[in-house]
Write an enzyme that holds these catalytic residues in place. Structure first.
Site, PDB file in Angstrom:
ATOM      1  N   ASP A 207       0.830  -1.191   0.000  1.00 26.17           N
ATOM      2  CA  ASP A 207       0.000   0.000   0.000  1.00 26.17           C
ATOM      3  C   ASP A 207       0.873   1.254   0.000  1.00 26.17           C
ATOM      4  OD1 ASP A 207      -2.680   1.345   0.549  1.00 26.17           O
ATOM      5  OD2 ASP A 207      -1.527   2.015   2.296  1.00 26.17           O
TER       6      ASP A 207
ATOM      7  N   GLU B 251       1.651  -0.412  -4.963  1.00 29.35           N
ATOM      8  CA  GLU B 251       0.726   0.671  -5.280  1.00 29.35           C
ATOM      9  C   GLU B 251       1.624   1.897  -5.447  1.00 29.35           C
ATOM     10  OE1 GLU B 251      -3.389   2.690  -3.638  1.00 29.35           O
ATOM     11  OE2 GLU B 251      -1.849   2.157  -2.188  1.00 29.35           O
TER      12      GLU B 251
END
Length: 730
Positions: A349, A385
């Protein structure tokens, strides 16, 4: 109970049971003292000072203390927020290396190091004891019979990823026993695995399962919860709230059992991991773990005012990845999940935050160098990401070798194309062919691109074609949260409608987007539930909705049942045809132009696309030839792989159009395989040949498979040809 404390070892960190006792070790560079706190069945606390300190690691060994023992820490030091230190011995602290945690944090004033409602905000000292409100760590027995289980190592180019939430996927599943719904055991249930296998995906990507701060203060008053789980307070312990047993420590075995069952079914397990920040928030957040253990070492504080945190994540803090112990914490955690828990890879993330050594994103930072040379981590799936919210944080295409990336440019381009927003054919072509402009120069392959149309953050596929605007009122923030720029189109009515024309268009758009995803080069990722027509009622930020808004609805309308069957057949079709799973770039050079053998780009009139058209911002129709005989790869035995060839026709225009078969393709028959105006996969539809006209409905696509060769037609008057154009350089 009296305990005998031996000196123990400074390695490994955490609580390690050796069969006779448990070694406890905690890193704190700036602490003046550390108490190990043990809790009995009645929650009585026994404090044991750890007097041994080696390389800033406080440690001790307790004979006869073993699995099931609950513990935590209290750490002594100065409470000096303006200097970056926030020690408060009244706060019970969770071990960053704990392998199991029992229960949830209870939101209360006591978990904050400063008193509420004071003029000096976080500078005041709060002496309330937080122990009643902090879940206890648990000593774990890691003994487990894996029965020969090992990482599956599915080749990236053969992978299809399915993003789901452990709880949401099974919470309302009618064929899973109620006691198992919403748990690791529920995901391991035969009914769940049978569905995943029938869908044809190769990997489940699980939203965060690290132990989280679920009852955050700003959500408690609204009776909402941190459902997505992006506020971790520990990187080793699987969240106990997803455990069916309810026994402290058993969540570890339950998670392993789940992984083993998924592996037995040929399904990889990828974890969404959040190493960029923690649930302790900004300077006004609670003291739960790292803040009280050594705030200045673990977090990025402002250099000129360490009372405050650098925040590249929008979540209040950023981990101090420049510090060796923080790097060690992250890599130790990653290795643990691979070696001890057998997971197959990770999706990181806001991964750009991990690359920030100072302020700039540096894709050769210490974090990536460590991963690159690590004999364990360098061999698993690594997915970034590739953005954060800091300046220069959008880094799509800039991650190093070994890494794949969520391709946000792919998502945006494909949405724009199908809803009629301005976008160039050249941009579409790069995304459709694996984004060589982003990944080729760094030595990566098309599988570096994780292609997706939707993900957990944003609209579901159904809502993408049903809403122009977000509808997040249920989040309690007056619809201010969530992205305002969704690249969505409601097809003529906002939200639910009974209009048959609008419903038919929405179903066609869903199929258009799914087919485009599965035919593109790269690794397709499907948001769990999109194949079922799952809706969140227009909520594009359902992070706090632990309810029917987020859970799968397994009761299907006929339209959604058709969509499910269509998706299953589409994924199987993707697997069966190697031309959609290329390991190499198209020719390694231009992706359009005359003379290209493995791919061709055409206008509806059958003539090759020109450079002027290539860069035009509003071309919504094109045709693509994909040559399955020019794949340029071999199988494990060295034999050349040959597959079928296809002709793809796309019409994102609002009116029907006539397409012609290009002259170079006229020597063969072309049979319709997919027609997105139809709810079913055709596989053996209409056959076209020679110069037959092909009518393509508005906002639809056709995929035709090359068939048998056909005799040439008698010569006809030649059309004036457009001169070949220069090739597009990568």
């Amino acid at each position: 109970m009296d305990y005998t404390l031996w000196p123990g070892q400074s390695y490994p960190l955490g609580a390690t049971w050796d069969g006779a006792g448990t070694n406890f070790a905690l890193f704190s560079e700036h602490a003046t003292g550390v108490d190990l706190c043990l809790f009995d069945a009645q929650d009585h606390e026994t404090r044991i000072p750890l007097v041994e300190r080696n390389h800033f690691v406080w440690h001790g060994y307790l004979p006869d203390v073993g699995p099931g023992q609950r513990y935590a820490y209290r750490v002594y030091g100065g409470f000096l927020p303006t200097q970056g230190h926030r020690f408060n011995v009244n706060k019970l602290l969770i071990d960053p290396y704990a392998q199991a945690i029992a229960g949830d944090i209870i939101h209360d004033e006591a978990i904050y190091s400063y008193p509420w409602h004071t003029d000096d905000e976080d500078l005041g000292f709060n002496d309330l004891d937080s122990a009643p409100y902090i879940p206890k760590c648990v000593v774990v027995d890691q003994e487990f019979d894996w029965e020969g289980d090992r990482l599956l190592r599915t080749p990236a180019h053969e992978s299809v990823i399915y993003e789901i939430h452990v709880k949401g996927f099974t919470k309302a599943h009618p064929d899973i026993p109620p006691a198992l719904r919403g748990t690791y055991a529920g995901l391991a249930h035969p009914a769940a695995i049978a569905y995943l296998k029938s869908l044809g995906i190769t990997a489940v990507e699980l939203l965060p399962i690290h132990h989280i701060y679920i009852h955050q203060g700003h959500l408690v008053d609204k009776d909402l919860h941190n459902y997505w789980g992006y506020d971790n307070i520990n990187y080793f312990a699987p969240y106990s709230g997803y455990s069916a047993s309810g026994i402290a420590g058993e969540q570890v075995k339950e998670f392993k059992t789940m992984v083993k069952a998924l592996h037995a079914a040929g399904l990889e397990v990828i974890l969404d991991v959040v190493y960029n920040h923690t649930g302790e928030g900004n300077h006004m957040g609670p003291t739960l773990s790292l803040r009280g253990i050594d705030n200045f070492s673990y977090y990025r504080t402002l250099e000129d005012d360490p009372r405050y945190y650098m925040d590249f994540t929008g979540c209040g803090n950023s981990l101090n990845v420049r510090h060796p112990q923080v790097l060690k914490l992250i890599t130790d955690s990653l290795r643990y999940w691979v070696e001890e828990m057998h997971v197959d890879g990770f999706r990181f993330d806001l991964a750009s935050a991990l690359a920030r050594e100072l302020y700039d994103v540096n894709n050769l930072s210490a974090f990536f160098n460590i991963i690159h040379q690590d004999p364990v981590l360098s061999t698993v799936k690594l997915i970034a990401e590739p953005w954060d919210i800091g300046e220069g944080g959008y880094q799509v295409g800039n991650f190093p070798l070994l890494w794949s990336e969520w391709n946000g440019k792919y998502r945006d381009t494909m949405r724009d194309f199908w809803i009629g927003m301005e976008s160039s054919v050249g941009e579409f072509a790069f995304r459709f062919t694996g984004s060589s402009d982003l990944y080729e120069l760094s030595g990566r392959k098309p599988s570096a691109s994780i292609n997706f149309i939707t993900a957990h953050d944003g609209f579901t596929l159904n809502d993408l074609v049903s809403y122009n605007e977000k509808h997040n009122e249920d989040n309690g923030e007056e619809n201010r949260d969530g992205d305002d720029h969704n690249r969505s189109w409601n097809c003529g009515a906002e939200g639910p409608t009974d209009d048959p024309e609008i419903l038919a268009l929405r179903e066609r758009q869903r199929r258009n987007l799914l087919v485009t995803l599965m035919l593109s080069q790269g690794v397709p990722m499907l948001l769990g539930g999109d194949e079922l027509g799952r809706t969140q009622g227009g909520n594009n930020n359902a992070y706090c909705q632990d309810n029917e808004i987020s859970w799968f609805d397994w009761s299907l309308t006929q339209g959604n049942q058709d969509l499910l069957e269509f998706t299953k057949t589409l994924i199987a079709f993707h697997h069966d045809n190697p031309v959609f799973q290329r390991r190499q770039w198209f020719q390694g050079r231009a992706i359009h132009g005359s003379g290209v053998r493995d791919i061709g780009w055409f206008n509806p009139d059958g003539l090759e696309m020109t450079d002027e058209q290539w860069t035009h911002g509003y071309i919504k129709t094109l045709a693509i030839f994909l040559n399955g005989e020019e794949l340029g790869k071999v199988n494990e035995q060295g034999d050349r792989i040959v597959g079928d060839s296809f002709f793809l026709l796309l019409n994102a225009h609002h009116e029907p159009l006539i397409f012609a078969i290009p002259e170079m393709l006229q020597p063969w028959q072309w049979q319709v395989v997919i027609d997105t105006t139809q709810p079913q996969f055709l596989m053996a539809g209409t056959i076209y040949q020679h110069d037959d006209e092909i009518e393509l409905s508005d906002r639809s696509l056709l995929l035709l498979r090359r068939g048998e060769s056909v005799p040439p037609q008698p010569p006809k008057p030649q059309k004036s040809a457009i001169a070949p154009s220069p090739k597009l350089s990568n």
